[in-house]
Scaffold this motif. Structure first.
Motif, mmCIF file in Angstrom:
data_model
loop_
_atom_site.group_PDB
_atom_site.id
_atom_site.type_symbol
_atom_site.label_atom_id
_atom_site.label_comp_id
_atom_site.label_asym_id
_atom_site.label_seq_id
_atom_site.Cartn_x
_atom_site.Cartn_y
_atom_site.Cartn_z
ATOM 1 N N THR A 1 0.850 -1.190 0.000
ATOM 2 C CA THR A 1 0.000 0.000 0.000
ATOM 3 C C THR A 1 0.881 1.233 0.000
ATOM 4 O OG1 THR A 1 -0.103 0.176 2.394
ATOM 5 C CG2 THR A 1 -1.767 -1.220 1.340
ATOM 6 N N CYS A 2 0.267 2.402 -0.092
ATOM 7 C CA CYS A 2 1.040 3.646 -0.102
ATOM 8 C C CYS A 2 1.742 3.874 1.242
ATOM 9 C CB CYS A 2 0.170 4.834 -0.460
ATOM 10 S SG CYS A 2 -1.186 5.102 0.681
ATOM 11 N N CYS A 3 1.264 3.213 2.291
ATOM 12 C CA CYS A 3 1.897 3.327 3.609
ATOM 13 C C CYS A 3 2.873 2.185 3.846
ATOM 14 C CB CYS A 3 0.835 3.331 4.696
ATOM 15 S SG CYS A 3 -0.334 4.683 4.544
ATOM 16 N N ASP A 4 3.202 1.447 2.780
ATOM 17 C CA ASP A 4 4.155 0.340 2.815
ATOM 18 C C ASP A 4 3.660 -0.846 3.646
ATOM 19 O OD1 ASP A 4 6.488 -0.646 1.679
ATOM 20 O OD2 ASP A 4 7.642 -0.246 3.509
ATOM 21 N N ARG A 5 2.322 -1.032 3.655
ATOM 22 C CA ARG A 5 1.759 -2.175 4.369
ATOM 23 C C ARG A 5 1.563 -3.319 3.385
ATOM 24 N NH1 ARG A 5 -2.908 -0.518 8.462
ATOM 25 N NH2 ARG A 5 -2.955 -2.766 8.421
ATOM 26 N N ASP A 6 1.515 -4.531 3.883
ATOM 27 C CA ASP A 6 1.303 -5.715 3.061
ATOM 28 C C ASP A 6 -0.180 -6.090 2.947
ATOM 29 O OD1 ASP A 6 4.023 -6.080 2.583
ATOM 30 O OD2 ASP A 6 4.280 -7.202 4.449
ATOM 31 N N GLU A 7 -1.035 -5.373 3.629
ATOM 32 C CA GLU A 7 -2.471 -5.661 3.584
ATOM 33 C C GLU A 7 -3.251 -4.375 3.431
ATOM 34 O OE1 GLU A 7 -3.401 -5.889 8.329
ATOM 35 O OE2 GLU A 7 -2.504 -7.649 7.374
#
Length: 88
Positions: free
Chosen positions: A71-77
């Motif tokens: 994601t744009c927040c560097d999350r994997d979900e």
């Protein structure tokens, strides 16, 4: 199925009929059996259903899990929030 408008040449009756596009135009007045002609109308508008906004993952310039794997927040979900910098 479109609605067509007709006018009788004999009694001037104006009427509408819903007909498939493939049907031939009507030729006979339902009242006096006179000859009718199909009128050219201005048509109608159309409705676009939905919010009118594209989903977040399809917006130009948005980062999405499906496109980049993060994601744009560097999350994997998925976090169910608008992309960073997107004001909603």
């Amino acid at each position: 199925m479109p609605t067509y408008e007709y006018e009788c040449n004999k009694c001037s009756l104006r009427f509408e009929r819903r007909q498939p596009i493939t049907d031939r135009p009507l030729t006979e007045c339902p009242e006096c059996r006179g000859e009718v002609r199909r009128l050219v109308s201005g048509g109608v508008g159309f409705l676009i259903k939905g919010s009118g906004r594209r989903p977040v993952e399809h917006r130009v310039g948005s980062c999405s899990l499906e496109q980049s794997g993060k994601t744009c927040c560097d999350r994997d979900e998925r976090c169910d929030k608008p992309p960073c910098g997107d004001k909603e």
